[in-house]
Every structure is written in structure tokens, then in C-alpha cells.
Enzyme design. Structure first.
Site, PDB file in Angstrom:
ATOM      1  N   CYS A  65       0.826  -1.208   0.000  1.00 39.81           N
ATOM      2  CA  CYS A  65       0.000   0.000   0.000  1.00 39.81           C
ATOM      3  C   CYS A  65       0.865   1.265   0.000  1.00 39.81           C
ATOM      4  O   CYS A  65       1.536   1.558  -0.983  1.00 39.81           O
ATOM      5  CB  CYS A  65      -0.969  -0.059   1.179  1.00 39.81           C
TER       6      CYS A  65
ATOM      7  N   HIS B 283      -3.647  -5.012   0.329  1.00 42.22           N
ATOM      8  CA  HIS B 283      -3.457  -5.502   1.695  1.00 42.22           C
ATOM      9  C   HIS B 283      -3.512  -7.034   1.724  1.00 42.22           C
ATOM     10  O   HIS B 283      -4.587  -7.620   1.774  1.00 42.22           O
ATOM     11  CB  HIS B 283      -4.549  -4.943   2.616  1.00 42.22           C
TER      12      HIS B 283
ATOM     13  N   GLU C 214      -2.794  -9.073   4.073  1.00 42.46           N
ATOM     14  CA  GLU C 214      -3.028  -9.691   5.391  1.00 42.46           C
ATOM     15  C   GLU C 214      -4.464 -10.174   5.557  1.00 42.46           C
ATOM     16  O   GLU C 214      -4.773 -10.905   6.498  1.00 42.46           O
ATOM     17  CB  GLU C 214      -2.663  -8.711   6.512  1.00 42.46           C
TER      18      GLU C 214
END
Length: 390
Positions: A274, A364, A366
Site C-alpha cells: 500500500c 493488503h 493480510e
């Protein structure tokens, strides 16, 4: 910037949302009563609102939820991605009256109220989203309670929308905003490896989410999370096998690139996501620019050009890297190429150095909230560190 009062007896009180171009929406107060200002953006995720609210990348942004019904599962004590809610304001169409989930501890409305987050409900979020897509993300204000009374000359009087609009137009813009240090940790902390420790990673906190170091810890990585203002010497004092650049808010053109360039010069494996992708891009000599309305949600299609596979990914970015899509570029640190691209609009979604161990993505991986398609990127980071050690 938010001014609010707390309390739960405001569900029927009026609220007004005013965009900087003069478009106005009227609804009901949701969360805290008062006034707030920020950049109006929309998120397309149908789930994961708690992770969205606590994502530091949303600092100084007023988030419009495109999903019409929000708050069904309430708020729990496990899914927050940071120590607090970071959004400047919250806009929903139809808030849940009663949350229903076995993990829920309180309602979303109560949580917004407790944390002083001013919101609005009962407006046509589809019309607002279409307006932002056509005109672009812009400054916005939400007003309720005394903020409306003060703009009308007294209870029951007509609200002076020109007064509210003038206040919105005085709010700071996102372009040129340097915000990472406002959301980052003030002191270094360590997330221990789960199981056997294999590597040490220095993670620069530019607005990191809690799940990110956890994903690395699952792979045997001890993560030292450093403040955004950490120096190169402080990064290497952790004796890292790799360096991680996190997500975060603000304009990447304002960031200091000393640490990023220093890591590249030393040849330490580097992984950015990001905001970290934008910093890597700028360190390589590429520019960054503000997208018209950005990518925000958990359903964005991205192609990994190194494998040809398409991933459904979680995004939260209003800026992007300006790099050529179809050629290898020469940079001060060797050859670089665009490794990932968004299939909706061809925005650069990843970079890869061909002569040094460094790569990044604009989204992202995660998966908090979001799909797990991009989890392999953490394994790719591990492979870089394994190769470097070998």
C-alpha cells in the site's frame, strides 16, 4: 477534524452531509453527535466494517459504505486492527437495529458514540457514491446536534447550508498531507515469532494493521515494529533479515525516502504494501498521483503478472504509482517492472526489482478484512530472505 458529544438518545436527530462542491444529503445522526470534516471516499466491502474503521490508512477520511445494511454483527473485542477507530466520519444507509452475532459485545452505533466518531445514516449512499465516482473524492462535512443549531440561528430555524459549505471548504485537502507519524507507534515493539524463530524483520509503521505482523509471525518471523520516524541506523539496530514497509494514510509525495533508499543500497530483502508500495516506487524514481476516487474494499481484481493468476484483493488507497506497464525500467537500483495490475482500470498494483531483493504491492495481503488470495506474498518475502541467507 471532529467535534462531538456522546450519548445514545440521538437516533432520530437530524444530520446533514455537505460536500465541497455544494451537494447536500440529509439524514439522521449515527454514532456521536457533532461535526466532522475529512475526505469523502467510498468502500465497496459488504463485510469487515470493524477492520475498515480501525485501519489507520483511513485517517482523516469520511467513509461511505456502499453496502446498504451495516452493523449486523455488532462490534467484538478481537477484530480491531489498531488501538482505535481512525475514520473521521462514517456514512451508512440502513444501520442494523440490533446486532446478531455470538462474538458481538456492543452495537456499532454504541462503539462509534463511545469513540466520538460522528456519522450519518438514512441517506441515499448509492447516489452519493455515484456522485463521488463522477466528480472524484472531495472534502466533506457531517453536522448534527449543536453544529446544526449553530448554523441555523436557533432550534427549528432553516439551516444555513452556505455556512456549512464554507466550513467544509476550509478543511485541509488530502493532497500534500503528511499523516504517517500521526497514526504510527511512538515506540518500537516486538511481535514474537510463532513457533521456531527463523528470521527478524524490521517493519516501518506508517499506519500498520495488527494482522500484518501476525501473518509474518505465523511464518516464524520476529517482527520489530518501528515508528514512522525511525532512522536507518535504528532499522539496522534490529539486525534484520528483511525490512517491511507498511500501509498508511496521506500523500506519498510528502514522505522521507532516506530509509527506503538506504535499505535498497544495502541489498536487504524489502517488502512493501500500500503506502509502502508508493514509497518504493518513488525511491526507484517513479512518480505518484492521486486517483479520481481510489480503490477501497475487499473485492478488487488484480493480476499477478509473474504467474498470470488473478486474485481478489483488499484495497485502501487513493494514490498510485506512475510506472510504465509494459516495459522494464532502469532505476538507480537496477531494473524494475510492474508485477501486478488492477484489472478494473490498469492501475499499477505491484512493483518488482529484477537485480535486488525488493518487491511491493498496492493492496493488503493480510486479509483483515478480505480474501486470502494474496497470502502467498508473505511466503515470497520469506523466500527472498532464505535466498539472501543462503
Amino acid at each position: 477534524m471532529t467535534t462531538s458529544t456522546r450519548g445514545s438518545a440521538h437516533q432520530a436527530s437530524p444530520a446533514v452531509l455537505v460536500l465541497e462542491d455544494g451537494r447536500t444529503f440529509r439524514g439522521r445522526a449515527y454514532g456521536a453527535v457533532g461535526e466532522t470534516f475529512g475526505e469523502a471516499v467510498f468502500s465497496t466491502g459488504m463485510t469487515g466494517y470493524q477492520e475498515t474503521l480501525t485501519d489507520p490508512s483511513y485517517h482523516r477520511q469520511v467513509v461511505v459504505m456502499t453496502a446498504p445494511h451495516v452493523g449486523n454483527t455488532g462490534v467484538n473485542d478481537e477484530d480491531a486492527e489498531s488501538r482505535r477507530i481512525w475514520v473521521a466520519g462514517y456514512v451508512v444507509r440502513d444501520p442494523a437495529r440490533t446486532p446478531s452475532n455470538w462474538r458481538s459485545r456492543r452495537s456499532l452505533d454504541d462503539e462509534l458514540t463511545a469513540q466520538g466518531v460522528v456519522g450519518i445514516s438514512g441517506i441515499d449512499t448509492r447516489a452519493l457514491t455515484r456522485h463521488l465516482r463522477e466528480r472524484g473524492a472531495m472534502r466533506v462535512g457531517i453536522f448534527s446536534g449543536d453544529a446544526l443549531v449553530n448554523a441555523s440561528g436557533g432550534p427549528g430555524s432553516q439551516v444555513d447550508e452556505a455556512t456549512l459549505l464554507a466550513r467544509v471548504q476550509q478543511a485541509p485537502e488530502m493532497s500534500g498531507a503528511d499523516l504517517s507519524a500521526e497514526v504510527a507507534t511512538a515506540e518500537t515493539y516486538v511481535v514474537p515469532a510463532i513457533g521456531v524463530k527463523r528470521f527478524t524483520v524490521a517493519a516501518l509503521d506508517l499506519g500498520i494493521k495488527g494482522m500484518t505482523p501476525h501473518r509474518m509471525a505465523e511464518r516464524g518471523i520476529e517482527v520489530h515494529v518501528l515508528p514512522a520516524t525511525a532512522t536507518l541506523d535504528e532499522v539496522y539496530a534490529t539486525r534484520p533479515d528483511g525490512v517491511f514497509l507498511s500501509n498508511g494514510p496521506g500523500d506519498p509525495a510528502t514522505a522521507d525516502l532516506t530509509v527506503v533508499r538506504g535499505v535498497l543500497e544495502r541489498g536487504t530483502p524489502l517488502f512493501g504494501i500500500c503506502f509502502g508500495n508508493q514509497l518504493l516506487g518513488r525511491a526507484l524514481g517513479f512518480g505518484t498521483y492521486k486517483l479520481k476516487y481510489g480503490h477501497r474494499g475487499i473485492n478488487q481484481p488484480v493480476q499477478d503478472r509473474t504467474t498470470g493468476k488473478v486474485e481478489v484483493t483488499a484495497h485502501n488507497h487513493g494514490f498510485a504509482v506512475d510506472a510504465p506497464l509494459d516495459q522494464v525500467s532502469d532505476t538507480p537500483f537496477g531494473r524494475a517492472e510492474v508485477s501486478h495490475v488492477c484489472l478494473n482500470d490498469n492501475v499499477v498494483e505491484g512493483l518488482r526489482l529484477l537485480d535486488r531483493p525488493a518487491f511491493s504491492v498496492q493492496y493488503h495481503p493480510e486479509a483483515a478484512a478480505g480474501p486470502h488470495d494474496a497470502a502467498y506474498l508473505f511466503d515470497r518475502f520469506v523466500s527472498l530472505m532464505e535466498d539472501q541467507r543462503a
